[in-house]
Motif scaffolding. Structure first.
Motif, PDB file in Angstrom:
ATOM      1  N   VAL A 183       0.842  -1.206   0.000  1.00 44.71           N
ATOM      2  CA  VAL A 183       0.000   0.000   0.000  1.00 44.71           C
ATOM      3  C   VAL A 183       0.873   1.250   0.000  1.00 44.71           C
ATOM      4  N   LEU A 184       1.974   1.239   0.769  1.00 38.58           N
ATOM      5  CA  LEU A 184       2.901   2.377   0.788  1.00 38.58           C
ATOM      6  C   LEU A 184       3.603   2.520  -0.561  1.00 38.58           C
ATOM      7  N   ASP A 185       3.934   1.391  -1.189  1.00 36.09           N
ATOM      8  CA  ASP A 185       4.572   1.449  -2.509  1.00 36.09           C
ATOM      9  C   ASP A 185       3.650   2.111  -3.527  1.00 36.09           C
ATOM     10  N   ILE A 186       2.383   1.740  -3.504  1.00 34.93           N
ATOM     11  CA  ILE A 186       1.422   2.316  -4.437  1.00 34.93           C
ATOM     12  C   ILE A 186       1.286   3.817  -4.208  1.00 34.93           C
ATOM     13  N   ALA A 187       1.303   4.215  -2.926  1.00 31.79           N
ATOM     14  CA  ALA A 187       1.168   5.629  -2.573  1.00 31.79           C
ATOM     15  C   ALA A 187       2.492   6.381  -2.663  1.00 31.79           C
ATOM     16  N   GLN A 188       3.556   5.680  -3.082  1.00 36.15           N
ATOM     17  CA  GLN A 188       4.881   6.291  -3.223  1.00 36.15           C
ATOM     18  C   GLN A 188       5.375   6.891  -1.911  1.00 36.15           C
ATOM     19  N   GLU A 189       5.111   6.168  -0.833  1.00 37.70           N
ATOM     20  CA  GLU A 189       5.609   6.569   0.471  1.00 37.70           C
ATOM     21  C   GLU A 189       6.838   5.727   0.818  1.00 37.70           C
ATOM     22  N   PRO A 190       7.875   6.326   1.437  1.00 33.32           N
ATOM     23  CA  PRO A 190       9.124   5.602   1.707  1.00 33.32           C
ATOM     24  C   PRO A 190       8.969   4.554   2.803  1.00 33.32           C
ATOM     25  N   TRP A 191       9.745   3.476   2.674  1.00 37.56           N
ATOM     26  CA  TRP A 191       9.818   2.443   3.698  1.00 37.56           C
ATOM     27  C   TRP A 191      11.138   1.700   3.522  1.00 37.56           C
ATOM     28  N   SER A 196       9.756  -6.708   2.184  1.00 37.50           N
ATOM     29  CA  SER A 196       9.038  -7.112   0.981  1.00 37.50           C
ATOM     30  C   SER A 196       7.659  -6.487   0.972  1.00 37.50           C
ATOM     31  N   GLU A 197       7.003  -6.514  -0.171  1.00 39.63           N
ATOM     32  CA  GLU A 197       5.693  -5.875  -0.287  1.00 39.63           C
ATOM     33  C   GLU A 197       4.627  -6.563   0.556  1.00 39.63           C
ATOM     34  N   THR A 198       4.890  -7.801   0.989  1.00 38.95           N
ATOM     35  CA  THR A 198       3.911  -8.527   1.808  1.00 38.95           C
ATOM     36  C   THR A 198       4.078  -8.263   3.303  1.00 38.95           C
ATOM     37  N   ASP A 199       5.152  -7.574   3.695  1.00 39.19           N
ATOM     38  CA  ASP A 199       5.398  -7.303   5.112  1.00 39.19           C
ATOM     39  C   ASP A 199       4.340  -6.353   5.675  1.00 39.19           C
ATOM     40  N   VAL A 200       3.891  -6.625   6.879  1.00 42.52           N
ATOM     41  CA  VAL A 200       2.931  -5.759   7.558  1.00 42.52           C
ATOM     42  C   VAL A 200       3.669  -4.551   8.133  1.00 42.52           C
ATOM     43  N   VAL A 201       3.232  -3.341   7.757  1.00 43.56           N
ATOM     44  CA  VAL A 201       3.878  -2.118   8.218  1.00 43.56           C
ATOM     45  C   VAL A 201       3.008  -1.358   9.220  1.00 43.56           C
ATOM     46  N   PHE A 202       1.764  -1.741   9.333  1.00 45.11           N
ATOM     47  CA  PHE A 202       0.868  -1.108  10.291  1.00 45.11           C
ATOM     48  C   PHE A 202      -0.087  -2.160  10.818  1.00 45.11           C
ATOM     49  N   LYS A 203      -0.238  -2.174  12.138  1.00 39.90           N
ATOM     50  CA  LYS A 203      -1.127  -3.160  12.759  1.00 39.90           C
ATOM     51  C   LYS A 203      -1.783  -2.522  13.979  1.00 39.90           C
ATOM     52  N   ILE A 204      -3.067  -2.777  14.126  1.00 44.80           N
ATOM     53  CA  ILE A 204      -3.780  -2.316  15.313  1.00 44.80           C
ATOM     54  C   ILE A 204      -4.756  -3.407  15.750  1.00 44.80           C
ATOM     55  N   LYS A 205      -4.797  -3.644  17.051  1.00 40.62           N
ATOM     56  CA  LYS A 205      -5.690  -4.657  17.603  1.00 40.62           C
ATOM     57  C   LYS A 205      -6.418  -4.039  18.790  1.00 40.62           C
ATOM     58  N   LYS A 206      -7.748  -4.109  18.753  1.00 40.64           N
ATOM     59  CA  LYS A 206      -8.554  -3.524  19.822  1.00 40.64           C
ATOM     60  C   LYS A 206      -9.759  -4.411  20.104  1.00 40.64           C
ATOM     61  N   PRO A 207     -10.245  -4.388  21.348  1.00 43.54           N
ATOM     62  CA  PRO A 207     -11.509  -5.083  21.631  1.00 43.54           C
ATOM     63  C   PRO A 207     -12.671  -4.309  21.038  1.00 43.54           C
ATOM     64  N   LEU A 208     -13.531  -5.016  20.324  1.00 41.07           N
ATOM     65  CA  LEU A 208     -14.696  -4.402  19.686  1.00 41.07           C
ATOM     66  C   LEU A 208     -15.876  -5.364  19.797  1.00 41.07           C
ATOM     67  N   SER A 209     -16.796  -5.063  20.668  1.00 38.80           N
ATOM     68  CA  SER A 209     -17.916  -5.965  20.910  1.00 38.80           C
ATOM     69  C   SER A 209     -18.771  -6.148  19.667  1.00 38.80           C
ATOM     70  N   ARG A 210     -19.234  -7.358  19.438  1.00 35.08           N
ATOM     71  CA  ARG A 210     -20.153  -7.629  18.333  1.00 35.08           C
ATOM     72  C   ARG A 210     -21.611  -7.469  18.771  1.00 35.08           C
ATOM     73  N   GLN A 211     -21.804  -7.034  19.987  1.00 32.97           N
ATOM     74  CA  GLN A 211     -23.131  -6.691  20.486  1.00 32.97           C
ATOM     75  C   GLN A 211     -23.399  -5.234  20.152  1.00 32.97           C
ATOM     76  N   LEU A 212     -24.368  -4.969  19.290  1.00 35.96           N
ATOM     77  CA  LEU A 212     -24.654  -3.609  18.886  1.00 35.96           C
ATOM     78  C   LEU A 212     -25.078  -2.765  20.083  1.00 35.96           C
ATOM     79  N   GLY A 213     -24.505  -1.587  20.176  1.00 36.63           N
ATOM     80  CA  GLY A 213     -24.841  -0.685  21.264  1.00 36.63           C
ATOM     81  C   GLY A 213     -23.982  -0.899  22.493  1.00 36.63           C
ATOM     82  N   ALA A 214     -23.112  -1.941  22.463  1.00 39.05           N
ATOM     83  CA  ALA A 214     -22.253  -2.179  23.622  1.00 39.05           C
ATOM     84  C   ALA A 214     -21.058  -1.244  23.602  1.00 39.05           C
ATOM     85  N   GLY A 215     -20.528  -0.934  24.734  1.00 41.58           N
ATOM     86  CA  GLY A 215     -19.378  -0.044  24.821  1.00 41.58           C
ATOM     87  C   GLY A 215     -18.090  -0.744  24.497  1.00 41.58           C
TER      88      GLY A 215
END
Length: 215
Positions: A183-191, A196-215
């Motif tokens: 994605v960075l290569d396509i956007a011409q951003e340096p890295w 390799s192009e398959t390497d993960v450069v950004f990752k985020i993990k958060k709890p997100l309830s699948r119950q609608l309306g839950a906090g």
């Protein structure tokens, strides 16, 4: 939610409403299919024709379960730019979706599937104090629900052989989002060149309830 209704036409079973939300306007139409109530839910055909695009969907409303099927959707992304101005982001092109289906059980997301695509175009986004302008290629994506209930989202550009952006949403509520170097290569951003192009450069993990309306 800020939606203003300007006019109504028809009945509660089959009608239309002229609605507006900030700078967007459209006609929202609905039709209740009473003849199909034998399935245990009340199907409602809905259509939206607006200045930003169009939506054609079916809502199935039951006592504890609901189903939303988006037969087709078209969204002109440039119409969203006024909402993104404070983020210094601009989008272009059209987003298309087809065959999207969401199943809810007791207001909990049980299943989500479908396909979508973006035809590419000019985008702008902040990079430090600068604003970068780029022309991006077409992207496509798919959402599926695995046998263990995990919802997986994969997105790739038109020339990629792998998902360049991907996410997962587990039954327990953990949500993971990853972006690869391609994605960075396509956007011409340096890295780093030692990657390799398959390497993960950004990752985020958060709890997100699948119950609608839950906090």
């Amino acid at each position: 939610m800020g939606v203003i209704t300007k006019a109504f036409d028809g009945t509660i079973w089959d009608g239309r409403a002229h609605v507006a939300f900030r700078h967007l306007e459209g006609v929202f139409a609905w039709e209740l299919k009473l003849s199909d109530m034998w399935s245990g839910s009340l199907p409602v055909n809905v259509q939206l024709e607006s200045t930003a695009g169009a939506l054609d969907a079916v809502l199935g409303v039951g006592f504890s379960a609901q189903r939303i099927e988006v037969e087709s959707m078209r969204l002109e992304l440039s119409k969203l730019n006024p909402f993104l101005r404070t983020k210094r982001v601009k989008l272009d092109g059209e987003l298309f979706a087809k065959g999207l289906a969401l199943d809810l059980e007791s207001q909990t997301v049980e299943r989500l599937v479908g396909r979508f695509s973006w035809d590419g175009g000019a985008i702008s986004y902040p990079a430090g104090r600068e604003i970068h302008d780029r022309i991006m290629p077409a992207f496509s994506g798919a959402i599926r629900t695995e046998s263990d209930g995990t919802i997986y989202l994969g997105i790739r550009d038109q020339d990629a052989s792998f998902d360049t952006m991907r996410g997962s949403w587990q039954v327990g509520g953990d949500a993971l989002w990853e972006v690869t170097r391609r994605v960075l290569d396509i956007a011409q951003e340096p890295w780093s060149a030692n990657s390799s192009e398959t390497d993960v450069v950004f990752k985020i993990k958060k709890p997100l309830s699948r119950q609608l309306g839950a906090g």
